[in-house]
Design a protein around this motif. Structure first.
Motif, mmCIF file in Angstrom:
data_model
loop_
_atom_site.group_PDB
_atom_site.id
_atom_site.type_symbol
_atom_site.label_atom_id
_atom_site.label_comp_id
_atom_site.label_asym_id
_atom_site.label_seq_id
_atom_site.Cartn_x
_atom_site.Cartn_y
_atom_site.Cartn_z
ATOM 1 N N LYS A 1 3.788 -5.826 1.568
ATOM 2 C CA LYS A 1 4.172 -7.237 1.667
ATOM 3 C C LYS A 1 3.474 -7.916 2.840
ATOM 4 C CE LYS A 1 8.150 -10.363 1.595
ATOM 5 N NZ LYS A 1 7.482 -11.372 2.458
ATOM 6 N N CYS B 1 2.659 -8.784 -4.901
ATOM 7 C CA CYS B 1 2.799 -7.814 -3.807
ATOM 8 C C CYS B 1 3.653 -8.349 -2.661
ATOM 9 C CB CYS B 1 1.421 -7.432 -3.267
ATOM 10 S SG CYS B 1 0.405 -6.511 -4.432
ATOM 11 N N ARG C 1 8.328 -5.551 -6.461
ATOM 12 C CA ARG C 1 6.951 -5.282 -6.039
ATOM 13 C C ARG C 1 6.410 -4.039 -6.734
ATOM 14 N NH1 ARG C 1 8.049 -5.060 0.089
ATOM 15 N NH2 ARG C 1 9.614 -6.705 -0.103
#
Length: 436
Positions: A311, A334, A342
């Motif tokens: 992230k 992402c 994710r």
């Protein structure tokens, strides 16, 4: 780290590649970094590719049905075989096929043109996209089979081969393609071998074509390539005393948009590299579970740290607000707040090594069970032959810089320096050769 389409090694029956759906974005960012160079990193690559196009043209004029691709591939296979034979089959970074080319074999064109005789990704594939921008070939598109040599391309062949005549290399290769009996004396071996640099005159012409480009090429593309060439030549003349960072903007890159594209592309590759870390770690963990099955929420909990780093990398890429739609979609997935979301998106983008089936992570057709005892990531292989980079071993480049800049540095040295200056250095060491 390079800008390439990277994935784990090949397995029997399944190719392990992880492009994650951003293959086109990667190619676009590489083209923005250094337009029109493809995967070129030494001059002989370009010579062999344009030589293949020229011989194919002459063969068709002689009513021999042969395409540019099979002719260029066969000539490259012949050149590598002659290079290996000359060096008694010692590995060399400019030669491919050491494990596929037979030591003893008939070298007729009919044999060498067959699919499977040589490697599946010849260097010709990395060069093809550069021939039109450099003005060495022309055609309806950049597709290799549609290319025809230009005057500049034919001049490059002439300068590389020296004196022409009845027994020049083009005539010899044409006779070879037509099935006539030919021999390969030492002079021809040196002309074809990728290990032997081009003549000074040929290197000078090729260097000029990288600067001038084709008359049809977009001016912005030429400006960016010239700027990158000035950058690498400045580094060649004045090697830096330490590592280069993204805060060290080179004076040669005067266009703000060019510099931003270089930075954004590097951050996209950092994001993609972390996504590969997540998937590799999950592959190792999954191999330890019964029936190789794991709930996606449970997997996300196990990979909390890796997904958090993903992230962070994605947020950094998104901060550039780059307009590339494919890359933006990847970055947003992402950077989703939920770790399981994710991971779910990554698994759907993979779907070869790991699969998501009804909220469960399962092994895919290219799953490698040996990963359970392997603490290192899989070797990175190029899924796109244009994205084959080299390590110069001299410059410590900014993190994740496009491989094309690294290649251009090596190419610039190959074209401007004396051949002896390039010998026995780490400059021509390929990071990974999928064929080996």
């Amino acid at each position: 780290m390079q800008w390439g389409l990277l994935g784990p090694a090949a397995l029997a029956g399944e190719r392990r590649t992880r492009t994650l759906g951003i293959g086109r974005a990667v190619r676009r960012f590489n083209e923005l970094a250094v337009p029109g160079t493809g995967g070129v990193w030494f001059g002989k690559q370009v010579f062999l590719a344009i030589l293949g196009v020229r011989v194919a043209e002459l063969a068709r004029d002689a009513r021999m049905p042969v395409g540019n691709i099979e002719c260029a591939n066969a000539i490259e296979a012949l050149a590598c075989w002659l290079g290996y034979n000359e060096s008694k089959w010692a590995p060399h970074p400019r030669l491919r096929g050491i494990n596929t080319l037979p030591r003893e074999h008939a070298l007729d064109f009919r044999t060498l043109r067959r699919p499977g005789f040589y490697v599946s990704q010849p260097t010709r594939m990395a060069v093809g996209q550069s021939l039109m921008p450099l003005g060495l070939a022309d055609g309806r598109s950049r597709r290799f089979n549609s290319l025809a040599t230009t005057e500049a391309g034919r001049n490059l062949i002439a300068l590389a081969c020296g004196d022409s005549g009845r027994h020049d290399i083009v005539t010899q290769l044409l006779n070879w393609v037509l099935g006539k009996s030919v021999t390969w004396p030492p002079r021809f071996v040196k002309l074809l071998s990728p290990c032997v640099p081009l003549t000074v005159a040929a290197r000078g012409l090729l260097h000029s074509q990288f600067i001038l480009g084709s008359e049809k090429e977009d001016g912005t593309h030429k400006d960016r390539r010239r700027a990158a060439m000035r950058w690498v030549d400045d580094l060649r003349s004045h090697p830096p005393s330490g590592p280069l960072g993204w805060e060290d903007r080179p004076a040669a890159i005067v266009d703000d948009a060019h510099w931003k594209d270089l930075q954004a592309g590097a951050q996209l590759m950092a994001c993609r590299a972390q996504a590969i870390v997540v998937l590799d770690e999950l592959e190792r963990k999954l191999a330890l579970f019964p029936k190789e099955t794991l709930r996606v929420e449970e997997a996300a909990g196990i990979l909390g740290g890796e997904l958090a780093d993903l992230k962070v990398a994605a947020d950094r890429y998104l901060s550039f607000s780059h307009p590339d739609a494919d890359a933006m979609a990847f970055g947003r997935e992402c950077a989703l707040p939920s770790t399981s979301d994710r991971l779910e998106h990554l698994l759907r983008r993979d779907d070869r090594v790991l699969r998501l089936v009804a909220r469960e992570v399962k092994s895919g057709p290219a799953f490698r069970r040996a990963m359970r005892n392997d603490n290192a990531s899989d070797p990175a292989l190029s899924a796109d032959p244009e994205d084959a980079g080299v390590s110069d071993g001299i410059i410590d480049w900014p993190a994740n810089l496009s491989f094309r800049v690294r290649n251009l540095y090596v190419l610039n040295r190959d074209l401007l320096e004396e051949p002896n200056a390039m010998r026995n250095e780490t400059t021509n060491q390929i990071l990974v050769d999928a064929q080996l």
